[in-house]
Design a protein around this motif. Structure first.
Motif, PDB file in Angstrom:
ATOM      1  N   VAL A   1     -66.120   8.548  53.229  1.00 32.24           N
ATOM      2  CA  VAL A   1     -64.912   7.751  52.991  1.00 32.24           C
ATOM      3  C   VAL A   1     -63.720   8.600  53.415  1.00 32.24           C
ATOM      4  CG1 VAL A   1     -63.521   6.504  51.310  1.00 32.24           C
ATOM      5  CG2 VAL A   1     -66.017   6.592  51.035  1.00 32.24           C
ATOM      6  N   ASP A   2     -63.104   8.239  54.534  1.00 26.96           N
ATOM      7  CA  ASP A   2     -61.950   8.980  55.047  1.00 26.96           C
ATOM      8  C   ASP A   2     -60.667   8.388  54.478  1.00 26.96           C
ATOM      9  OD1 ASP A   2     -63.440  10.729  56.633  1.00 26.96           O
ATOM     10  OD2 ASP A   2     -63.507   9.313  58.296  1.00 26.96           O
ATOM     11  N   LEU A   3     -59.828   9.246  53.947  1.00 27.82           N
ATOM     12  CA  LEU A   3     -58.525   8.824  53.434  1.00 27.82           C
ATOM     13  C   LEU A   3     -57.447   9.153  54.459  1.00 27.82           C
ATOM     14  CD1 LEU A   3     -58.748   9.972  49.702  1.00 27.82           C
ATOM     15  CD2 LEU A   3     -59.465   7.817  50.720  1.00 27.82           C
ATOM     16  N   GLU A   4     -56.530   8.233  54.642  1.00 26.91           N
ATOM     17  CA  GLU A   4     -55.485   8.397  55.642  1.00 26.91           C
ATOM     18  C   GLU A   4     -54.284   9.125  55.067  1.00 26.91           C
ATOM     19  OE1 GLU A   4     -56.223   4.240  58.105  1.00 26.91           O
ATOM     20  OE2 GLU A   4     -54.883   4.237  56.371  1.00 26.91           O
ATOM     21  N   GLU A   5     -53.507   9.710  55.964  1.00 20.59           N
ATOM     22  CA  GLU A   5     -52.246  10.303  55.540  1.00 20.59           C
ATOM     23  C   GLU A   5     -51.290   9.198  55.114  1.00 20.59           C
ATOM     24  OE1 GLU A   5     -49.286  12.360  58.300  1.00 20.59           O
ATOM     25  OE2 GLU A   5     -50.423  14.041  57.500  1.00 20.59           O
ATOM     26  N   TYR A   6     -50.477   9.475  54.122  1.00 15.75           N
ATOM     27  CA  TYR A   6     -49.607   8.446  53.569  1.00 15.75           C
ATOM     28  C   TYR A   6     -48.406   8.177  54.474  1.00 15.75           C
ATOM     29  CZ  TYR A   6     -52.153   8.416  49.176  1.00 15.75           C
ATOM     30  OH  TYR A   6     -53.130   8.257  48.231  1.00 15.75           O
ATOM     31  N   SER A   7     -48.055   6.907  54.586  1.00 13.50           N
ATOM     32  CA  SER A   7     -46.871   6.519  55.349  1.00 13.50           C
ATOM     33  C   SER A   7     -45.616   6.794  54.522  1.00 13.50           C
ATOM     34  CB  SER A   7     -46.936   5.026  55.707  1.00 13.50           C
ATOM     35  OG  SER A   7     -46.832   4.239  54.526  1.00 13.50           O
ATOM     36  N   TYR A   8     -44.454   6.709  55.172  1.00 20.66           N
ATOM     37  CA  TYR A   8     -43.200   6.916  54.463  1.00 20.66           C
ATOM     38  C   TYR A   8     -43.015   5.871  53.358  1.00 20.66           C
ATOM     39  CZ  TYR A   8     -41.727  10.243  58.084  1.00 20.66           C
ATOM     40  OH  TYR A   8     -41.644  11.327  58.931  1.00 20.66           O
ATOM     41  N   ASP A   9     -43.424   4.636  53.638  1.00 18.20           N
ATOM     42  CA  ASP A   9     -43.295   3.584  52.626  1.00 18.20           C
ATOM     43  C   ASP A   9     -44.185   3.879  51.414  1.00 18.20           C
ATOM     44  OD1 ASP A   9     -41.487   2.213  54.197  1.00 18.20           O
ATOM     45  OD2 ASP A   9     -42.982   0.862  55.060  1.00 18.20           O
ATOM     46  N   ASP A  10     -45.397   4.380  51.682  1.00 13.56           N
ATOM     47  CA  ASP A  10     -46.304   4.726  50.576  1.00 13.56           C
ATOM     48  C   ASP A  10     -45.715   5.851  49.721  1.00 13.56           C
ATOM     49  OD1 ASP A  10     -48.155   2.847  51.388  1.00 13.56           O
ATOM     50  OD2 ASP A  10     -49.314   4.269  52.596  1.00 13.56           O
ATOM     51  N   LEU A  11     -45.165   6.861  50.389  1.00 14.81           N
ATOM     52  CA  LEU A  11     -44.589   7.999  49.654  1.00 14.81           C
ATOM     53  C   LEU A  11     -43.385   7.557  48.820  1.00 14.81           C
ATOM     54  CD1 LEU A  11     -44.785  10.654  52.513  1.00 14.81           C
ATOM     55  CD2 LEU A  11     -46.222  10.539  50.481  1.00 14.81           C
ATOM     56  N   ALA A  12     -42.577   6.667  49.386  1.00 10.57           N
ATOM     57  CA  ALA A  12     -41.429   6.147  48.633  1.00 10.57           C
ATOM     58  C   ALA A  12     -41.902   5.375  47.401  1.00 10.57           C
ATOM     59  CB  ALA A  12     -40.582   5.245  49.533  1.00 10.57           C
ATOM     60  N   GLU A  13     -42.986   4.631  47.545  1.00  8.84           N
ATOM     61  CA  GLU A  13     -43.521   3.878  46.406  1.00  8.84           C
ATOM     62  C   GLU A  13     -44.057   4.811  45.327  1.00  8.84           C
ATOM     63  OE1 GLU A  13     -44.558   0.801  43.965  1.00  8.84           O
ATOM     64  OE2 GLU A  13     -43.318   0.749  45.780  1.00  8.84           O
TER      65      GLU A  13
END
Length: 365
Positions: free
Chosen positions: A164-176
């Motif tokens: 199960v590969d996890l992706e790097e977080y987007s700017y929107d995800d980090l803001a959330e």
């Protein structure tokens, strides 16, 4: 029918969550979970997601199974693995085992796991160790692993896992994430868009920044966090654009002066080892397109040059003042202090009076 959301507290990672939802639903029907291998960069939530999966796994009584988290860097041998982990905490129990930092597993433990986790139609294996025969019933026992070093996992062990590969977080995800974790501040419009780029795509960094914001708001007794507050906090923390560290900034300035140079030159200028520079600093600079490596060596990109120009308008480089030569010491005359002469004793009182008279009359005749 609306699908159950098993990961309400997990921001982003939509692809991984869909895959894990499939495995959890199969577990609810069969009590069997395939051995999961979570692979992601540091700070992308491997352990958090694994724990969220663990909370969804119920035992025969309908309660959440016991969750056992093992840091594999603390496992030194197969003997320790069985005597301190498997026999007291796993054998004969309903339990979920997370082997974190799985690339650190000793070779003998890895070889044992090849037998233990070998898939078969019965979903059951036995492993003999010294005087013990341990039953691994995968309707009762579930294994998960997590690593940032997938290339270091023995290929046969990786083949026994569902990756199960996890992706790097987007700017929107980090803001959330910051909005969810921060409980002391109301954010002004546009400020989260300025904070997110300095977090390097890292959810753990977002949680740390949220803690900093909470502390800042508590110390200032404020309730609204806007651009001015962010500028103040950023200055206090020494935060650079794109979240660069001071060593990464130093590398960019060296490359700007040298144009092209070798890794050995950078190591000599910074005092860091070559492997440290490659793993901890150059990777991020290349990822952000600030430096490049070719046959001629290491060099600054156009984006890197623009970064330095922008930064100098915010934080100008202080000129290094030449160190004046040390003044020559003046020669001082050497003073020689002689010891004082011993006082001469007056021997006259010791001479007999008649002898004294003879001496005083001497030379008259």
């Amino acid at each position: 029918m609306e699908q159950q959301n098993y990961f309400k507290d997990i921001v982003g990672q939509d692809v991984a969550k869909k895959k894990l939802t499939f495995f959890i639903k199969n577990y609810e029907a069969s009590s069997i979970l395939p051995t999961l291998m979570f692979v992601a960069p540091k700070g992308c939530g491997k352990t958090t997601v694994a724990k969220a999966v663990g909370r969804c796994l119920k035992n025969s009584e309908g309660k959440t199974k016991k969750f056992l988290e093992i840091n594999c860097s603390t496992v030194k041998s197969l003997k320790q693995f069985f005597n301190q982990i498997i026999i007291p905490h796993v054998n004969g129990q309903e339990v979920t085992v997370l082997l974190d930092e799985a690339s650190e597993l000793p070779k003998d433990v890895t070889m044992a796991l090849l037998t233990i986790l070998n898939p078969n139609p019965d979903n059951f294996t036995q492993f003999s160790y010294e005087d013990y025969v341990v039953d691994f019933d995968f309707r009762r026992i579930s294994f998960m692993m997590a690593t940032t070093e997938a290339q270091s996992i023995f290929h046969a062990l990786m083949d026994r896992c569902e990756r199960v590969d996890l992706e790097e977080y987007s700017y929107d995800d980090l803001a959330e994430i910051i909005k969810r974790v921060t409980n002391r501040a109301k954010f002004s419009e546009g400020v989260l868009e300025q904070i997110a780029p300095v977090l390097r795509g890292n959810a753990r960094a977002a949680q740390k920044m949220s803690n900093h914001i909470n502390s800042f708001m508590a110390s200032t007794n404020g309730s609204k966090f806007g651009i001015a507050e962010w500028d103040t906090l950023k200055d206090m923390l020494g935060t650079l654009p794109l979240g660069l560290s001071r060593i990464e900034l130093q590398l960019l300035r060296i490359l700007a002066e040298k144009k092209q140079c070798s890794l050995t030159y950078l190591a000599a200028k910074t005092g860091l080892t070559k492997s440290c520079l490659q793993r901890d600093f150059e990777m991020y600079l290349q990822k952000e397109g600030l430096m490049e490596i070719d046959r001629g060596g290491r060099g600054l990109t156009a984006k890197g040059q623009e970064y330095l120009k922008t930064l100098e308008s915010i934080e100008p480089v202080k000129p290094v003042e030449p160190v004046p030569p040390a003044p020559k010491p003046k020669k001082k005359p050497v003073k020689i202090v002689l010891p004082k002469a011993a006082p001469v004793e007056d021997l006259a009182p010791l001479i007999p009076e008649d002898l004294f008279e003879m001496r005083s009359n001497a030379g008259r005749n």
